[in-house]
Design an enzyme around this catalytic site. Structure first.
Site, PDB file in Angstrom:
ATOM      1  N   GLY A   1       1.902  -1.393   0.839  1.00 47.38           N
ATOM      2  CA  GLY A   1       2.136  -2.691   0.223  1.00 47.38           C
ATOM      3  C   GLY A   1       3.586  -3.112   0.192  1.00 47.38           C
ATOM      4  N   ARG A   2       4.431  -2.441   0.970  1.00 50.38           N
ATOM      5  CA  ARG A   2       5.859  -2.732   1.033  1.00 50.38           C
ATOM      6  C   ARG A   2       6.604  -2.428  -0.269  1.00 50.38           C
ATOM      7  NH1 ARG A   2       4.383  -2.740   5.573  1.00 50.38           N
ATOM      8  NH2 ARG A   2       4.971  -4.179   7.247  1.00 50.38           N
TER       9      ARG A   2
END
Length: 205
Positions: A183-184
């Protein structure tokens, strides 16, 4: 792309010294079969304030800093003389990790440069002697002719250490360890030199 190769990176997992922590990650990068695990991007700034970056090779620790070697008359050499600060980034895609260094830069001793130069393959020594790094050359043939001349000139003797060639050391004041997460929301843990003591801080991704 999602980064999922590693467990979460927690502060408790890090060694107190960032240089020791770097060595553990560098060993992992070597074990992962990276083509050139010691390669890093070196960013400098010229007297005009414009940045430039290029990939160089880490050649070991010197005086508590990263050492690398180059032509002092090259663009990077000129920029480091004008503004002796730099940033370095290692990126190991197979591990989904990077390490960033920032700090002051100085030349290594001439004795250290000579020891390293003497350890290089003869072809690399001749290359350092021959190249006028970052200067415009009309053709490759001109460069090759200069190399041929140096090969003939020093065929029966050791290649001399060029005055224009040597090492630098980047002594970090900041070292950041980055590890990919899904999800960064990556893990970023930074060592900051606080009057000779390393403080570890977590940065938001």
């Amino acid at each position: 792309m999602q980064y999922t190769r590693n467990p979460p990176l927690d502060e408790q997992m890090l060694l107190p010294d960032p240089l020791a922590q770097f060595e553990t990650w560098l060993a992992d990068a070597r074990g992962a079969g990276m083509m050139e695990p010691t390669a890093f991007t070196l960013a400098t700034v010229g007297a005009d304030g414009r940045p430039s970056a290029r990939v160089v090779l880490f050649k070991g620790w010197y005086d508590a800093g990263l050492s690398f070697y180059t032509n002092y008359d090259s663009r990077k050499g000129g920029e480091l003389e004008a503004r002796p600060f730099a940033a370095a980034t290692f990126w190991w895609d197979r591990l989904e990790r990077q390490v960033r260094f920032e700090g002051a830069v100085a030349r290594v001793s001439r004795d250290q440069t000579r020891r390293y130069f003497d350890s290089r393959p003869r072809a690399s020594q001749l290359g350092a002697l021959t190249s006028r790094q970052s200067q415009v050359v009309a053709t490759r043939a001109e460069l090759d002719a200069r190399l041929d001349e140096n090969e003939r000139r020093f065929r029966e003797q050791d290649v001399p250490l060029p005055d224009h060639w040597g090492g630098y050391v980047l002594r970090p004041s900041v070292v950041e360890f980055w590890q990919g997460r899904g999800g960064r929301l990556h893990d970023r843990l930074r060592y900051r030199d606080d009057h000779g003591r390393w403080v570890i801080e977590r940065l938001e991704p």
